[in-house]
Design an enzyme around this catalytic site. Structure first.
Site, PDB file in Angstrom:
ATOM      1  CB  ALA A  56      -3.182  19.427  -8.292  1.00  7.41           C
ATOM      2  CB  SER A  57      -2.173  14.051  -7.718  1.00  3.83           C
ATOM      3  OG  SER A  57      -2.757  13.411  -8.546  1.00  3.83           O
ATOM      4  CE  LYS A  58      -1.985  10.244 -12.211  1.00  2.54           C
ATOM      5  NZ  LYS A  58      -1.138   8.781 -11.957  1.00  2.54           N
TER       6      LYS A  58
ATOM      7  CE1 TYR B 288      -5.347  10.543 -11.665  1.00  2.45           C
ATOM      8  CE2 TYR B 288      -5.980  11.715 -13.571  1.00  2.45           C
ATOM      9  CZ  TYR B 288      -5.429  10.586 -13.092  1.00  2.45           C
ATOM     10  OH  TYR B 288      -4.938   9.661 -14.111  1.00  2.45           O
TER      11      TYR B 288
ATOM     12  CB  SER C 281      -2.737  11.625 -16.160  1.00  2.00           C
ATOM     13  OG  SER C 281      -4.006  11.845 -16.807  1.00  2.00           O
TER      14      SER C 281
ATOM     15  CG  ASP D 279      -1.844   1.141   1.489  1.00  2.00           C
ATOM     16  OD1 ASP D 279      -1.473   2.210   0.832  1.00  2.00           O
ATOM     17  OD2 ASP D 279      -2.934   1.111   2.049  1.00  2.00           O
TER      18      ASP D 279
END
Ligand SMILES: NC(=O)c1ccc[n+]([C@@H]2O[C@H](COP(=O)([O-])OP(=O)(O)OC[C@H]3O[C@@H](n4cnc5c(N)ncnc54)[C@H](OP(=O)(O)O)[C@@H]3O)[C@@H](O)[C@H]2O)c1
Length: 281
Positions: free
Chosen positions: A150-152, A148, A135, A59
């Protein structure tokens, strides 16, 4: 250069979608694949598909789980040639109502998890390769999935820095797929429904049309997104390349998003707002 048979790959998030397909393809090609999963049923299933696959519990949001995965893998091998940071989730919703706990979870999995895994395995990755499944969303031009996006984007920035900083000749490549037909979209719709069930009636109505559009779009991606084999083939190409590029778009929409994101933001926002107004009519 090692031959394929002795090359070792570690991929996170191999229980379904892109990760699963990549693990199977690379194992078939003769690589030794450590496939990250979170459930026993997934470990048994993926190991049953090819003798070159060894399931590893990991995890990516849990440091002790990453540590255990590390010790498990180094019992089998003294070196990782390729780390594929693939585990990911999509948190959707308007920023106004984005639950901060979920926003943090978005980054915990897609960004901090990938960094934590890389930090743990770096000593075993000398002269190796890190492939991040980023992405087209990393262009940041998609409202309502901005968490999403911003995280990528953050993933790409942090790992480009790692590429520049590291002294162990570790290459880093970012793969930016368009919408791929995988379970991630249905999971995202379910998560968003759960989040929105906590809103009051007035708040719920405010973005109802956009959220309905997003749901339709996500479920369409689930069915009509391009096949994961496009991403799989890109990854195989990268691994077999002596000098891979820094980044790979996968699918026409990924190239298009890349192009659009290079236009002046005021123009990009005009286009996006035009589309949003159409949804709201
Ligand atoms: N599908 C697309 O359209 C698309 C487009 C561009 C980029 N991507 C990226 O591609 C990657 C793979 O996504 P996918 O589309 O193949 O979706 P998927 O089928 O939902 O696969 C996601 C994988 O990540 C794992 N995962 C989630 N949270 C985790 C955690 N905390 N620790 C470890 N593993 C975790 C899941 O494991 P469990 O089964 O245990 O939950 C699953 O194996 C993601 O990074 C995604 O952002 C996808």
């Amino acid at each position: 250069m090692k031959n394929k048979k002795s090359k070792v790959i570690f991929i996170t998030g191999a229980s379904s979608g892109i990760g699963r397909e990549v693990a199977i393809k690379l194992a078939k090609e003769g690589y030794k694949v450590f496939a990250g999963v979170r459930r026993k049923i997934d470990k048994n299933e993926i190991e049953s598909l090819n003798n070159n696959i060894i399931g590893v519990y990991v995890d990516v949001t849990n440091q002790s789980s990453i540590d255990k995965a590390f010790w498990f893998i180094i019992k089998h091998t003294d070196k990782i040639d390729v780390l594929i940071n693939n585990a990911g989730i999509v948190v959707a919703g308007p920023v106004e109502f984005l639950c901060i706990k979920k926003l943090k979870e978005q980054f915990d999995v897609n960004t901090f998890g990938a960094v934590a895994v890389a930090q743990k395995f770096l000593p075993f990755l000398k002269n190796g390769l890190i492939i991040n499944i980023s992405s087209m969303a990393s262009t940041g031009i998609f409202p309502f999935i901005s968490a999403y996006c911003a995280s990528k984007r953050a993933l790409d920035i942090l790992f480009n820095s790692l590429l520049l900083e590291n002294k162990d000749n570790i290459k880093v490549v970012s793969v930016k797929p368009a919408a791929i037909c995988t379970p991630i979209w249905k999971k995202s719709v379910d998560m968003t429904k759960e989040l929105f069930s906590e809103l009051n009636e007035n708040d719920l109505i405010k973005y109802e049309k956009e959220m309905n559009y997003l749901e339709r779009n996500a479920l369409e991606n689930n069915m009509k997104g391009i096949d994961s084999s496009y991403v799989v083939n890109t990854i195989v190409k990268i691994i077999n390349s002596k000098n891979p590029k820094l980044s790979y778009n996968v699918g026409f929409l990924s190239y298009l998003a890349d192009f659009v994101s290079r236009l002046p933001l005021v123009f990009v926002n005009y286009l996006v707002k035009f589309k949003l107004n159409k949804i709201n009519r």
